[in-house]
Design an enzyme around this catalytic site. Sequence first.
Site, PDB file in Angstrom:
ATOM      1  N   ASP A   7       0.817  -1.209   0.000  1.00 56.65           N
ATOM      2  CA  ASP A   7       0.000   0.000   0.000  1.00 56.65           C
ATOM      3  C   ASP A   7       0.851   1.261   0.000  1.00 56.65           C
ATOM      4  O   ASP A   7       0.511   2.254  -0.649  1.00 56.65           O
ATOM      5  CB  ASP A   7      -0.934   0.008   1.211  1.00 56.65           C
ATOM      6  CG  ASP A   7      -2.144  -0.886   1.008  1.00 56.65           C
ATOM      7  OD1 ASP A   7      -2.365  -1.350  -0.137  1.00 56.65           O
ATOM      8  OD2 ASP A   7      -2.869  -1.134   1.993  1.00 56.65           O
ATOM      9  N   GLU A  32      -4.725  10.132   3.854  1.00 54.50           N
ATOM     10  CA  GLU A  32      -4.994  11.108   4.899  1.00 54.50           C
ATOM     11  C   GLU A  32      -3.977  12.240   4.894  1.00 54.50           C
ATOM     12  O   GLU A  32      -2.891  12.116   4.345  1.00 54.50           O
ATOM     13  CB  GLU A  32      -5.005  10.459   6.294  1.00 54.50           C
ATOM     14  CG  GLU A  32      -3.651  10.096   6.855  1.00 54.50           C
ATOM     15  CD  GLU A  32      -3.133   8.743   6.464  1.00 54.50           C
ATOM     16  OE1 GLU A  32      -1.985   8.692   5.953  1.00 54.50           O
ATOM     17  OE2 GLU A  32      -3.832   7.736   6.635  1.00 54.50           O
ATOM     18  N   THR A  70      -9.159   3.219   7.130  1.00 51.24           N
ATOM     19  CA  THR A  70      -8.691   1.952   7.686  1.00 51.24           C
ATOM     20  C   THR A  70      -7.237   2.018   8.145  1.00 51.24           C
ATOM     21  O   THR A  70      -6.719   1.040   8.677  1.00 51.24           O
ATOM     22  CB  THR A  70      -8.810   0.822   6.648  1.00 51.24           C
ATOM     23  OG1 THR A  70      -7.977   1.133   5.520  1.00 51.24           O
ATOM     24  CG2 THR A  70     -10.243   0.654   6.179  1.00 51.24           C
ATOM     25  N   TYR A  93      -4.155   5.020   9.622  1.00 50.18           N
ATOM     26  CA  TYR A  93      -3.833   5.737  10.860  1.00 50.18           C
ATOM     27  C   TYR A  93      -5.105   6.105  11.620  1.00 50.18           C
ATOM     28  O   TYR A  93      -5.198   5.995  12.846  1.00 50.18           O
ATOM     29  CB  TYR A  93      -3.021   6.976  10.498  1.00 50.18           C
ATOM     30  CG  TYR A  93      -2.327   7.679  11.649  1.00 50.18           C
ATOM     31  CD1 TYR A  93      -2.350   7.182  12.951  1.00 50.18           C
ATOM     32  CD2 TYR A  93      -1.617   8.859  11.411  1.00 50.18           C
ATOM     33  CE1 TYR A  93      -1.707   7.836  13.983  1.00 50.18           C
ATOM     34  CE2 TYR A  93      -0.959   9.523  12.443  1.00 50.18           C
ATOM     35  CZ  TYR A  93      -1.011   9.011  13.720  1.00 50.18           C
ATOM     36  OH  TYR A  93      -0.371   9.673  14.746  1.00 50.18           O
ATOM     37  N   ASN A  94      -6.120   6.514  10.879  1.00 54.77           N
ATOM     38  CA  ASN A  94      -7.397   6.905  11.477  1.00 54.77           C
ATOM     39  C   ASN A  94      -7.986   5.802  12.353  1.00 54.77           C
ATOM     40  O   ASN A  94      -8.461   6.054  13.458  1.00 54.77           O
ATOM     41  CB  ASN A  94      -8.374   7.285  10.366  1.00 54.77           C
ATOM     42  CG  ASN A  94      -9.790   7.449  10.857  1.00 54.77           C
ATOM     43  OD1 ASN A  94     -10.140   8.442  11.473  1.00 54.77           O
ATOM     44  ND2 ASN A  94     -10.634   6.465  10.557  1.00 54.77           N
ATOM     45  N   LYS A  95      -7.947   4.566  11.869  1.00 53.41           N
ATOM     46  CA  LYS A  95      -8.516   3.451  12.637  1.00 53.41           C
ATOM     47  C   LYS A  95      -7.731   3.199  13.913  1.00 53.41           C
ATOM     48  O   LYS A  95      -8.303   2.810  14.937  1.00 53.41           O
ATOM     49  CB  LYS A  95      -8.563   2.179  11.789  1.00 53.41           C
ATOM     50  CG  LYS A  95      -9.173   0.981  12.516  1.00 53.41           C
ATOM     51  CD  LYS A  95      -9.177  -0.265  11.664  1.00 53.41           C
ATOM     52  CE  LYS A  95      -9.806  -1.435  12.425  1.00 53.41           C
ATOM     53  NZ  LYS A  95      -9.065  -1.802  13.642  1.00 53.41           N
ATOM     54  N   ALA A 151      -4.828  12.887  20.852  1.00 50.49           N
ATOM     55  CA  ALA A 151      -4.536  13.260  22.248  1.00 50.49           C
ATOM     56  C   ALA A 151      -4.963  14.684  22.573  1.00 50.49           C
ATOM     57  O   ALA A 151      -4.163  15.519  22.996  1.00 50.49           O
ATOM     58  CB  ALA A 151      -3.036  13.079  22.526  1.00 50.49           C
TER      59      ALA A 151
END
Length: 266
Positions: free
Chosen positions: A51, A124, A163, A165-167, A187
Amino acid sequence: MDERKNLFLFYKPDEELEKEINQLRNIAKENGFQIVNHVNDANIIVSIGGDGMFLQAVRKSGFREDCLYLGISTKDILSLYCDFNLNDIDNMIASIKNDNIEVRRYPTIQVSIDNQSPFYCLNECTIRSSIVKTFVMEVFIDHTHFETFRGDGMIIATPTGSTAYNKSVRGAIVDPTLPCFQVNELASINNNMYRTLGAPFILGKDRTLTLEIVQDGNDYPIVAMDNEAMSISNIKKVEIQLSGRVIKTVKLKNNSFWEKVKRTFL
């Protein structure tokens, strides 16, 4: 795909890998494809790796809408963007000949920093502190103030990027047929002075997200576009919206987005 015959192979040079790629070149030529030496001459761009390599292929070729992208994995496990395996080229050729492939269109976001020319992202855009210190951003949706954020940063993800870094920070997985993008906190600090939503939220295709960096001494955040960090200093404003640009990818008909999600995570 019949009229598209010019292939550009995008990969990281490797002596062992080169043997397998030479085989791929020969099979492609035998089936009427032409291998071109420059990406601008291609109407099919083939990434070979994973990917990360696919994302680099899209970025380095300029997010072209006039060509198809095809991902080939060098590992036994297929990934989100790679439907084919370098160790099973015969199956790939058979799928093409038997019309077992289709073109899927993935949305991208465009990111403008301090009103400069926009960048594009397929996965992203991440904005985070470059030092061990939080920073402050004023968050606007369609130019209406939404919240004052203090924390490590934010991830703004496309549906396919949901799916990644967001996940990992408990963001929602979003169907890529939905024209939208997701905003997720890293954070965040919530106290009497700073208050954020504290949950990911999804914006529709006509929305604009504006992040204004408060100049309080920590105004040099890292901005990452997909898997590539940008070196930009003294950022004041970042504007993000869904772009009208889509990436067309060659996929197996029997390997949908949700089948990949199930295979990867369940």
